[in-house]
Design an enzyme around this catalytic site. Structure first.
Site, PDB file in Angstrom:
ATOM      1  N   ASP A  13       0.863  -1.200   0.000  1.00 31.75           N
ATOM      2  CA  ASP A  13       0.000   0.000   0.000  1.00 31.75           C
ATOM      3  C   ASP A  13       0.891   1.238   0.000  1.00 31.75           C
TER       4      ASP A  13
ATOM      5  N   LEU B  62       0.020   4.121   0.997  1.00 33.16           N
ATOM      6  CA  LEU B  62      -0.373   5.018   2.091  1.00 33.16           C
ATOM      7  C   LEU B  62      -0.587   6.444   1.589  1.00 33.16           C
TER       8      LEU B  62
ATOM      9  N   ALA C  52      -6.338   1.810  -5.345  1.00 30.25           N
ATOM     10  CA  ALA C  52      -6.947   2.749  -6.296  1.00 30.25           C
ATOM     11  C   ALA C  52      -7.170   4.087  -5.608  1.00 30.25           C
TER      12      ALA C  52
ATOM     13  N   THR D  87     -15.859  -1.685  -9.554  1.00 32.60           N
ATOM     14  CA  THR D  87     -17.059  -1.003  -9.053  1.00 32.60           C
ATOM     15  C   THR D  87     -18.223  -1.093 -10.036  1.00 32.60           C
ATOM     16  N   ASP D  88     -19.431  -0.923  -9.519  1.00 34.32           N
ATOM     17  CA  ASP D  88     -20.608  -0.884 -10.403  1.00 34.32           C
ATOM     18  C   ASP D  88     -20.670   0.427 -11.194  1.00 34.32           C
ATOM     19  N   GLU D  89     -19.839   1.427 -10.773  1.00 34.58           N
ATOM     20  CA  GLU D  89     -19.933   2.742 -11.412  1.00 34.58           C
ATOM     21  C   GLU D  89     -19.473   2.719 -12.870  1.00 34.58           C
TER      22      GLU D  89
ATOM     23  N   TYR E 220     -13.305   9.105 -12.102  1.00 40.43           N
ATOM     24  CA  TYR E 220     -13.080   7.891 -11.297  1.00 40.43           C
ATOM     25  C   TYR E 220     -13.579   6.652 -12.041  1.00 40.43           C
TER      26      TYR E 220
ATOM     27  N   ALA F  74     -14.363   6.215 -15.112  1.00 37.21           N
ATOM     28  CA  ALA F  74     -13.687   5.990 -16.398  1.00 37.21           C
ATOM     29  C   ALA F  74     -12.331   5.324 -16.179  1.00 37.21           C
ATOM     30  N   SER F  75     -11.636   5.745 -15.106  1.00 37.95           N
ATOM     31  CA  SER F  75     -10.325   5.135 -14.848  1.00 37.95           C
ATOM     32  C   SER F  75     -10.485   3.690 -14.391  1.00 37.95           C
ATOM     33  N   LYS F  76     -11.527   3.403 -13.620  1.00 34.98           N
ATOM     34  CA  LYS F  76     -11.775   2.011 -13.209  1.00 34.98           C
ATOM     35  C   LYS F  76     -12.179   1.170 -14.423  1.00 34.98           C
TER      36      LYS F  76
ATOM     37  N   ARG G  73     -28.334   4.617  -4.570  1.00 35.14           N
ATOM     38  CA  ARG G  73     -27.169   3.734  -4.548  1.00 35.14           C
ATOM     39  C   ARG G  73     -27.593   2.394  -3.961  1.00 35.14           C
TER      40      ARG G  73
ATOM     41  N   PRO H  69     -21.161  17.739 -10.109  1.00 34.55           N
ATOM     42  CA  PRO H  69     -21.280  17.794 -11.579  1.00 34.55           C
ATOM     43  C   PRO H  69     -21.357  16.382 -12.170  1.00 34.55           C
TER      44      PRO H  69
ATOM     45  N   HIS I 250     -23.541  14.125 -11.766  1.00 36.18           N
ATOM     46  CA  HIS I 250     -23.920  13.164 -10.719  1.00 36.18           C
ATOM     47  C   HIS I 250     -24.769  12.008 -11.269  1.00 36.18           C
TER      48      HIS I 250
HETATM   49  P1  NAD Z   1      -9.770   3.560  -0.260  1.00 33.82           P
HETATM   50  O1  NAD Z   1      -9.564   4.858  -0.973  1.00 33.82           O
HETATM   51  O2  NAD Z   1     -10.316   3.555   1.117  1.00 33.82           O
HETATM   52  O3  NAD Z   1      -8.384   2.756  -0.205  1.00 33.82           O
HETATM   53  C1  NAD Z   1      -7.489   2.687  -1.280  1.00 33.82           C
HETATM   54  C2  NAD Z   1      -6.146   2.182  -0.749  1.00 33.82           C
HETATM   55  O4  NAD Z   1      -5.258   2.064  -1.875  1.00 33.82           O
HETATM   56  C3  NAD Z   1      -5.489   3.143   0.244  1.00 33.82           C
HETATM   57  O5  NAD Z   1      -4.996   2.406   1.350  1.00 33.82           O
HETATM   58  C4  NAD Z   1      -4.375   3.780  -0.561  1.00 33.82           C
HETATM   59  O6  NAD Z   1      -3.260   4.151   0.241  1.00 33.82           O
HETATM   60  C5  NAD Z   1      -4.009   2.664  -1.518  1.00 33.82           C
HETATM   61  N1  NAD Z   1      -3.385   3.151  -2.766  1.00 33.82           N
HETATM   62  C6  NAD Z   1      -3.783   4.201  -3.529  1.00 33.82           C
HETATM   63  N2  NAD Z   1      -2.956   4.338  -4.576  1.00 33.82           N
HETATM   64  C7  NAD Z   1      -2.031   3.343  -4.490  1.00 33.82           C
HETATM   65  C8  NAD Z   1      -0.929   2.939  -5.289  1.00 33.82           C
HETATM   66  N3  NAD Z   1      -0.593   3.612  -6.401  1.00 33.82           N
HETATM   67  N4  NAD Z   1      -0.212   1.855  -4.908  1.00 33.82           N
HETATM   68  C9  NAD Z   1      -0.518   1.185  -3.758  1.00 33.82           C
HETATM   69  N5  NAD Z   1      -1.541   1.531  -2.970  1.00 33.82           N
HETATM   70  C10 NAD Z   1      -2.300   2.585  -3.320  1.00 33.82           C
HETATM   71  O7  NAD Z   1     -10.657   2.712  -1.251  1.00 33.82           O
HETATM   72  P2  NAD Z   1     -11.739   1.565  -0.934  1.00 33.82           P
HETATM   73  O8  NAD Z   1     -13.053   2.202  -0.750  1.00 33.82           O
HETATM   74  O9  NAD Z   1     -11.196   0.654   0.099  1.00 33.82           O
HETATM   75  O10 NAD Z   1     -11.761   0.812  -2.349  1.00 33.82           O
HETATM   76  C11 NAD Z   1     -10.890  -0.280  -2.624  1.00 33.82           C
HETATM   77  C12 NAD Z   1     -11.158  -0.779  -4.028  1.00 33.82           C
HETATM   78  O11 NAD Z   1     -12.522  -1.174  -4.156  1.00 33.82           O
HETATM   79  C13 NAD Z   1     -10.935   0.293  -5.110  1.00 33.82           C
HETATM   80  O12 NAD Z   1     -10.339  -0.329  -6.221  1.00 33.82           O
HETATM   81  C14 NAD Z   1     -12.333   0.776  -5.443  1.00 33.82           C
HETATM   82  O13 NAD Z   1     -12.425   1.215  -6.775  1.00 33.82           O
HETATM   83  C15 NAD Z   1     -13.136  -0.499  -5.228  1.00 33.82           C
HETATM   84  N6  NAD Z   1     -14.553  -0.307  -4.848  1.00 33.82           N
HETATM   85  C16 NAD Z   1     -14.887   0.524  -3.809  1.00 33.82           C
HETATM   86  C17 NAD Z   1     -16.232   0.649  -3.445  1.00 33.82           C
HETATM   87  C18 NAD Z   1     -16.643   1.508  -2.272  1.00 33.82           C
HETATM   88  O14 NAD Z   1     -17.852   1.664  -2.030  1.00 33.82           O
HETATM   89  N7  NAD Z   1     -15.731   2.082  -1.499  1.00 33.82           N
HETATM   90  C19 NAD Z   1     -17.207  -0.071  -4.127  1.00 33.82           C
HETATM   91  C20 NAD Z   1     -16.826  -0.915  -5.180  1.00 33.82           C
HETATM   92  C21 NAD Z   1     -15.489  -1.028  -5.524  1.00 33.82           C
HETATM   93  P1  TYD Z   2     -20.069   8.640  -2.033  1.00 32.94           P
HETATM   94  O1  TYD Z   2     -20.054   8.068  -0.664  1.00 32.94           O
HETATM   95  O2  TYD Z   2     -19.070   9.702  -2.374  1.00 32.94           O
HETATM   96  O3  TYD Z   2     -19.985   7.414  -3.045  1.00 32.94           O
HETATM   97  P2  TYD Z   2     -20.203   7.375  -4.674  1.00 32.94           P
HETATM   98  O4  TYD Z   2     -20.144   8.744  -5.207  1.00 32.94           O
HETATM   99  O5  TYD Z   2     -19.040   6.541  -5.108  1.00 32.94           O
HETATM  100  O6  TYD Z   2     -21.539   6.711  -4.889  1.00 32.94           O
HETATM  101  O7  TYD Z   2     -21.520   9.253  -2.296  1.00 32.94           O
HETATM  102  C1  TYD Z   2     -22.685   8.459  -2.179  1.00 32.94           C
HETATM  103  C2  TYD Z   2     -23.850   9.299  -2.640  1.00 32.94           C
HETATM  104  O8  TYD Z   2     -24.040  10.359  -1.696  1.00 32.94           O
HETATM  105  C3  TYD Z   2     -23.609   9.977  -3.976  1.00 32.94           C
HETATM  106  O9  TYD Z   2     -24.857  10.002  -4.691  1.00 32.94           O
HETATM  107  C4  TYD Z   2     -23.177  11.372  -3.610  1.00 32.94           C
HETATM  108  C5  TYD Z   2     -23.937  11.644  -2.322  1.00 32.94           C
HETATM  109  N1  TYD Z   2     -23.268  12.522  -1.349  1.00 32.94           N
HETATM  110  C6  TYD Z   2     -23.973  13.577  -0.756  1.00 32.94           C
HETATM  111  O10 TYD Z   2     -25.169  13.812  -1.045  1.00 32.94           O
HETATM  112  N2  TYD Z   2     -23.330  14.358   0.170  1.00 32.94           N
HETATM  113  C7  TYD Z   2     -22.027  14.148   0.510  1.00 32.94           C
HETATM  114  O11 TYD Z   2     -21.471  14.912   1.349  1.00 32.94           O
HETATM  115  C8  TYD Z   2     -21.313  13.056  -0.093  1.00 32.94           C
HETATM  116  C9  TYD Z   2     -19.867  12.785   0.267  1.00 32.94           C
HETATM  117  C10 TYD Z   2     -21.983  12.270  -1.004  1.00 32.94           C
END
Ligand code: NAD
Ligand code: TYD
Length: 359
Positions: free
Chosen positions: A36, A38, A86, A137-139, A163, A165-167, A227, A296, A298
Site C-alpha cells: 500500500d 499510504l 486505487a 465497481t458498479d460505477e 473515477y 472511467a479510470s476504473k 445507490r 457535476p 452526478h
Molecule cells: P480507499 O480509498 O479507502 O483505499 C485505497 C487504498 O489504496 C489506500 O490504502 C491507498 O493508500 C491505496 N493506494 C492508492 N494508490 C495506491 C498505489 N498507487 N499503490 C498502492 N496503494 C495505493 O478505497 P476503498 O473504498 O477501500 O476501495 C478499494 C477498491 O474497491 C478500489 O479499487 C475501489 O475502486 C473499489 N470499490 C470501492 C467501493 C466503495 O464503495 N468504497 C465499491 C466498489 C469497488
Molecule cells: P459517495 O459516498 O461519495 O460514493 P459514490 O459517489 O461513489 O456513490 O456518495 C454516495 C452518494 O451520496 C452519492 O450520490 C453522492 C452523495 N453525497 C452527498 O449527497 N453528500 C455528501 O457529502 C457526499 C460525500 C456524497
C-alpha cells in the site's frame, strides 16, 4: 508457490477489512503481503491489531513501481493477487483526475505487467492455480433511470466520472491480459460499501462524523440519487468466494439488493444516532440536514443484479441494510478516537513514526 497472497491497497477501507477478515477466518496458513502506498486514504491504524502477526507483512509502496512489485513477487511467490489499490473518491476525481489516471490505469497496467512476467516463470501446476483478482465497481456501468433493470455483467460500460472511467479502463486491461496472454484473472464489480474503517469523506461516515460534531449534513442536489449499499464484510466474503471458485476470465457483480435514495440513508443514520447518542438539546440530528450544490455529472441511480454470483458460486450477503447500518453507527460511536485521528491528521504522524518506505 507459497501459501501467500499479495493484497494491494490493504490499508484502505475495503482492503483492510478484507485483510483482517482473511487472517481471522482463514483456517489454512495463507499469509498476506500487503502493498500500500499510504495515500491520504491509507491508514495503518486500521491494521493495528495485526502488529506482531507473522502472517501479515506490510510493505509501503506503489503498485506502479514495477521493480518493487517484481521483487515482492519473486521473494514471496504468491498464489494470488487481490488488487484493491486505487484512488476511490468521485469528488476528488472531479477536482483532480491526474492521480486517478496514474494509479487506476497506469498503476494497474504496471501491476499486470509484473504479474505476467512472474506468472510466465511459474511451473505448469502453479500457473494453473494462480489468480489475479481485480476489485472494481458498479460505477463503470453508468447511470440508470428509475425503471431500468439492475446492472448485469453483460451491461455495456458507460462510465461518467473520471473515477469510473479510470476504473473502466483498468477493467478492460485486466480482461485483455486474460484474452491476449492467458493470465488467469477474475473481476468483481461491487456496489457502494459501508462499514468500519470507512474514510469520513464518503457519505455514510461523513454524515455520522458531522452529525456528532454538530456540523451540517450536506445533501447533494435533491438527495434522490439511488445507490445500492453492501456491508463491507459481505464484500470481503464475496471476494474470497470468487477467488476460491470463480471462473477464470469472468466478472462477477456483487451487491446487497439494497437500493436506497441518499436522503433515506441520511434519515436512517439520524434516527439511529437519535436513539444511540441523542443530541443534548433533545432535537433530532435530521435538523442538521443541509441541501448543497449537486455534484457535476452526478449519476442518478446504480443497481446491481447479483444473480450470477449467487447462482454460480452460492454467495449472498449476511447483512441486510438495517442490520449493517446499525452495526456501522455503533462502530463509529465505539471508535471515536479513530475518527478524531483522521480529522486531526494524526494518523499520518503515526504512520511516519512506525514505518519506513520499502523499495
Ligand atoms: P480507499 O480509498 O479507502 O483505499 C485505497 C487504498 O489504496 C489506500 O490504502 C491507498 O493508500 C491505496 N493506494 C492508492 N494508490 C495506491 C498505489 N498507487 N499503490 C498502492 N496503494 C495505493 O478505497 P476503498 O473504498 O477501500 O476501495 C478499494 C477498491 O474497491 C478500489 O479499487 C475501489 O475502486 C473499489 N470499490 C470501492 C467501493 C466503495 O464503495 N468504497 C465499491 C466498489 C469497488
Ligand atoms: P459517495 O459516498 O461519495 O460514493 P459514490 O459517489 O461513489 O456513490 O456518495 C454516495 C452518494 O451520496 C452519492 O450520490 C453522492 C452523495 N453525497 C452527498 O449527497 N453528500 C455528501 O457529502 C457526499 C460525500 C456524497
Amino acid at each position: 508457490m507459497d501459501n501467500t497472497i499479495l493484497v494491494t491497497g490493504g490499508a484502505g477501507f475495503i482492503g483492510s477489512n478484507f485483510v483482517l477478515d482473511w487472517l481471522a477466518l482463514d483456517q489454512g496458513s495463507d499469509s498476506i503481503i500487503n502493498l500500500d502506498k499510504l495515500t491520504y486514504a491509507g491508514n495503518l491504524q486500521n491494521l493495528a491489531s495485526l502488529e506482531g502477526n507473522p502472517r501479515h507483512i506490510f510493505v509501503r509502496g506503489d503498485i506502479g513501481d514495477a521493480a518493487l512489485v517484481a521483487k515482492l513477487l519473486t521473494e514471496h511467490q504468491p498464489r494470488a493477487i487481490v488488487n484493491f489499490a486505487a484512488e476511490s473518491h468521485v469528488d476528488r476525481s472531479i477536482h483532480g483526475p491526474a492521480e486517478f489516471i496514474e494509479t487506476n490505469i497506469v498503476g494497474t497496467f504496471q501491476l499486470l505487467e509484473a504479474t505476467r512476467s512472474y506468472w510466465n516463470g511459474l511451473n505448469e501446476e502453479s500457473k494453473g492455480a494462480f489468480r489475479f483478482l481485480h476489485v472494481s465497481t458498479d460505477e463503470v456501468y453508468g447511470s440508470l433511470s428509475p425503471t431500468d433493470p439492475a446492472f448485469t455483467e453483460t451491461k455495456q460500460y458507460e462510465p461518467n466520472s473520471p473515477y469510473s472511467a479510470s476504473k473502466a479502463a483498468s477493467d478492460h486491461l485486466v480482461r485483455a491480459y486474460h484474452h491476449t496472454y492467458g493470465l488467469p484473472v477474475l473481476t468483481t464489480n461491487c456496489s457502494n460499501n459501508y462499514g468500519p474503517y470507512h474514510f469520513p469523506e464518503k457519505l455514510i461516515p461523513l454524515v455520522i462524523h458531522n452529525a456528532l460534531a454538530g456540523k451540517p449534513l450536506p445533501i447533494y442536489g435533491d438527495g434522490q440519487q439511488v445507490r445500492d449499499w453492501l456491508y463491507v464484510k459481505d464484500h470481503a466474503s464475496a471476494i474470497r468466494r470468487v477467488l476460491e471458485s470463480g471462473k477464470v476470465g469472468e466478472a462477477y457483480n456483487v451487491g446487497g439488493w439494497n437500493e436506497k435514495p441518499n436522503l433515506d440513508v441520511v434519515h436512517t443514520l439520524c434516527a439511529i444516532l437519535d436513539e444511540l447518542s441523542p443530541r443534548s438539546d433533545g432535537k433530532s440530528y435530521a435538523e442538521q440536514i443541509t441541501y448543497v450544490t449537486d455534484r457535476p455529472g452526478h449519476d442518478r441511480r446504480y443497481a446491481i443484479d447479483a444473480t450470477k454470483i449467487n447462482r454460480d458460486l452460492g454467495w449472498k450477503p449476511a447483512e441486510t441494510f438495517e442490520t449493517g447500518i446499525r452495526k456501522t453507527v455503533q462502530w463509529y460511536l465505539d471508535n471515536q478516537e479513530w475518527v478524531q485521528n483522521i480529522a486531526s491528521g494524526a494518523y499520518k504522524d503515526w504512520v511516519d513514526k512506525h514505518y519506513e518506505k520499502v523499495g
